[in-house]
Design an enzyme around this catalytic site. Structure first.
Site, PDB file in Angstrom:
ATOM      1  N   ASN A 135      -3.692   8.714   4.532  1.00 10.81           N
ATOM      2  CA  ASN A 135      -2.429   8.003   4.760  1.00 10.81           C
ATOM      3  C   ASN A 135      -2.138   7.693   6.227  1.00 10.81           C
ATOM      4  O   ASN A 135      -1.114   7.072   6.533  1.00 10.81           O
ATOM      5  CB  ASN A 135      -1.261   8.827   4.195  1.00 10.81           C
ATOM      6  CG  ASN A 135      -1.218   8.807   2.682  1.00 10.81           C
ATOM      7  OD1 ASN A 135      -1.629   7.838   2.048  1.00 10.81           O
ATOM      8  ND2 ASN A 135      -0.718   9.887   2.092  1.00 10.81           N
ATOM      9  N   ARG A 186       0.844  -1.212   0.000  1.00  7.04           N
ATOM     10  CA  ARG A 186       0.000   0.000   0.000  1.00  7.04           C
ATOM     11  C   ARG A 186       0.873   1.254   0.000  1.00  7.04           C
ATOM     12  O   ARG A 186       0.541   2.253  -0.643  1.00  7.04           O
ATOM     13  CB  ARG A 186      -0.914  -0.030   1.223  1.00  7.04           C
ATOM     14  CG  ARG A 186      -1.959   1.078   1.254  1.00  7.04           C
ATOM     15  CD  ARG A 186      -3.037   0.779   2.282  1.00  7.04           C
ATOM     16  NE  ARG A 186      -3.971   1.889   2.396  1.00  7.04           N
ATOM     17  CZ  ARG A 186      -4.143   2.619   3.498  1.00  7.04           C
ATOM     18  NH1 ARG A 186      -3.431   2.345   4.582  1.00  7.04           N
ATOM     19  NH2 ARG A 186      -5.006   3.609   3.521  1.00  7.04           N
ATOM     20  N   HIS A 189       0.565   4.353  -2.598  1.00 11.18           N
ATOM     21  CA  HIS A 189       0.284   5.714  -2.132  1.00 11.18           C
ATOM     22  C   HIS A 189       1.431   6.670  -2.442  1.00 11.18           C
ATOM     23  O   HIS A 189       1.213   7.874  -2.572  1.00 11.18           O
ATOM     24  CB  HIS A 189      -0.019   5.705  -0.632  1.00 11.18           C
ATOM     25  CG  HIS A 189      -1.407   5.274  -0.314  1.00 11.18           C
ATOM     26  ND1 HIS A 189      -2.258   6.005   0.486  1.00 11.18           N
ATOM     27  CD2 HIS A 189      -2.110   4.184  -0.706  1.00 11.18           C
ATOM     28  CE1 HIS A 189      -3.420   5.384   0.581  1.00 11.18           C
ATOM     29  NE2 HIS A 189      -3.352   4.267  -0.130  1.00 11.18           N
ATOM     30  N   HIS A 242      -5.549  -6.378  -2.672  1.00 11.92           N
ATOM     31  CA  HIS A 242      -6.424  -6.457  -1.502  1.00 11.92           C
ATOM     32  C   HIS A 242      -6.618  -7.893  -1.027  1.00 11.92           C
ATOM     33  O   HIS A 242      -7.371  -8.136  -0.086  1.00 11.92           O
ATOM     34  CB  HIS A 242      -7.781  -5.816  -1.800  1.00 11.92           C
ATOM     35  CG  HIS A 242      -7.762  -4.329  -1.727  1.00 11.92           C
ATOM     36  ND1 HIS A 242      -8.847  -3.544  -2.042  1.00 11.92           N
ATOM     37  CD2 HIS A 242      -6.772  -3.472  -1.376  1.00 11.92           C
ATOM     38  CE1 HIS A 242      -8.527  -2.264  -1.891  1.00 11.92           C
ATOM     39  NE2 HIS A 242      -7.269  -2.197  -1.487  1.00 11.92           N
TER      40      HIS A 242
END
Length: 314
Positions: free
Chosen positions: A94, A62, A66, A191
């Site tokens: 975040n 992740r 990001h 995911h």
């Protein structure tokens, strides 16, 4: 002659998986002479951290996303806020990111061996790759040579995809950065690791939703009864990189709206079904999509620096 044959085989293998030796100025042997142990140090650091806490694999993947989706893969996500600037990491989107200490540890050990050589951006990319593999997913090669950016602003995080986007919006958002529909679905398969907080899916529970399995809706409601920060795994194997996420979507048991929309939409349903049926195909397409993600809008020497400390500018 043997050496030439071996090199030919290696080049053929790279061609088969669609990986060029050089990608917009990056190259596979970037640290071969300047810091030959860099990749091994990152791998060892990641392996040790995930052995202690397997849930951090999702955090590292992740973090890459990001980071790369905002200013490109430039480690802007690692910069701390200052009195004059609120950085990306302090954005509400975040605040739940994890794994910063893994990057710090790898950077510190690398700096002891070869100071001022290996960028934080490269470490993030390598760590995400190693986390995928540690969790049981595919291994993929990535070129190195990214430089660390000098900008990190909270307002830029508005460009992160929301968990409330539908398939068309996801395709448009990712498409603006050069990703195909197939890339969108494959990357969403990340995911298969990790959890979502109730605050990101509780709105799905306020009205009857025909796209959600009724028993799964009760599961999510029970999760949210403990508060907005309560976590719900994306699938039944939260620490294993597999195709269970896509099986869940087929059962109308996607946690986020942006998950379930991939099965609901005719634009993406066939890909979901294909990955649910064929894990090897998912792995192959995920490799290619992650290689593309890891090379997104990278910065070079004239645009960045190699930070000594990943949290502050030099």
């Amino acid at each position: 002659m043997v050496r030439t044959h071996v090199l030919s085989v290696i080049m053929l293998m790279h061609a088969i998986i669609g990986l060029p030796y050089n990608v917009r100025g990056l190259n596979m042997g970037y640290y071969m002479m300047s810091c030959p142990m860099a990749e091994q140090i990152v791998k060892n650091t990641v392996d040790n951290a995930l052995q202690a806490d397997p849930t951090l694999a999702a955090g590292l993947i992740r973090m890459l996303f990001h980071d790369c989706f905002i200013e490109g893969c430039d480690a802007s996500i690692l910069l701390d806020s200052t009195k004059d600037n609120t950085a990306e990491k302090d954005s509400p989107a975040n605040l739940s990111l994890r794994g910063y200490e893994i990057i710090d540890d790898a950077k510190a050990e690398i700096e002891n061996s070869c100071p001022g050589v290996v960028s934080c951006a490269d470490i993030i990319a390598m760590a995400a790759r190693d986390a995928v593999f540690w969790a049981g997913g595919p291994y993929y090669q990535i070129p190195n040579g990214r430089f660390d950016g000098r900008r990190s602003k909270i307002e830029d995080t508005r460009n992160l995809p929301s968990p409330f986007l539908n398939a068309s919006q996801l395709i448009q958002t990712f498409g603006q950065r050069g990703f195909s529909v197939r890339d969108v679905v494959a990357l969403s398969g990340a995911h298969t690791l990790g959890v979502a907080r109730c605050s990101s899916f509780k709105d799905r529970l306020t009205t009857p939703d025909s796209t959600m399995d009724s028993s799964f809706a009760k599961t999510l409601s029970k999760t949210c009864s403990a508060g907005d920060n309560t976590e719900q795994p994306f699938d039944a194997t939260r620490n294993d990189f597999d195709n269970a996420y896509f099986n869940a979507l087929q059962r109308k048991s996607g946690v986020l709206f942006s998950d379930q929309t991939l099965f609901n939409s005719p634009m993406t349903r066939n890909l979901v079904n294909g990955y649910a049926f064929n894990q090897a195909m998912f792995f192959f397409h995920f490799q290619q999509a992650m290689q593309k993600m890891s090379n997104l809008n990278v910065k070079f020497a004239s645009q960045g620096e190699v930070r000594q400390n990943c949290r502050i500018l030099n």
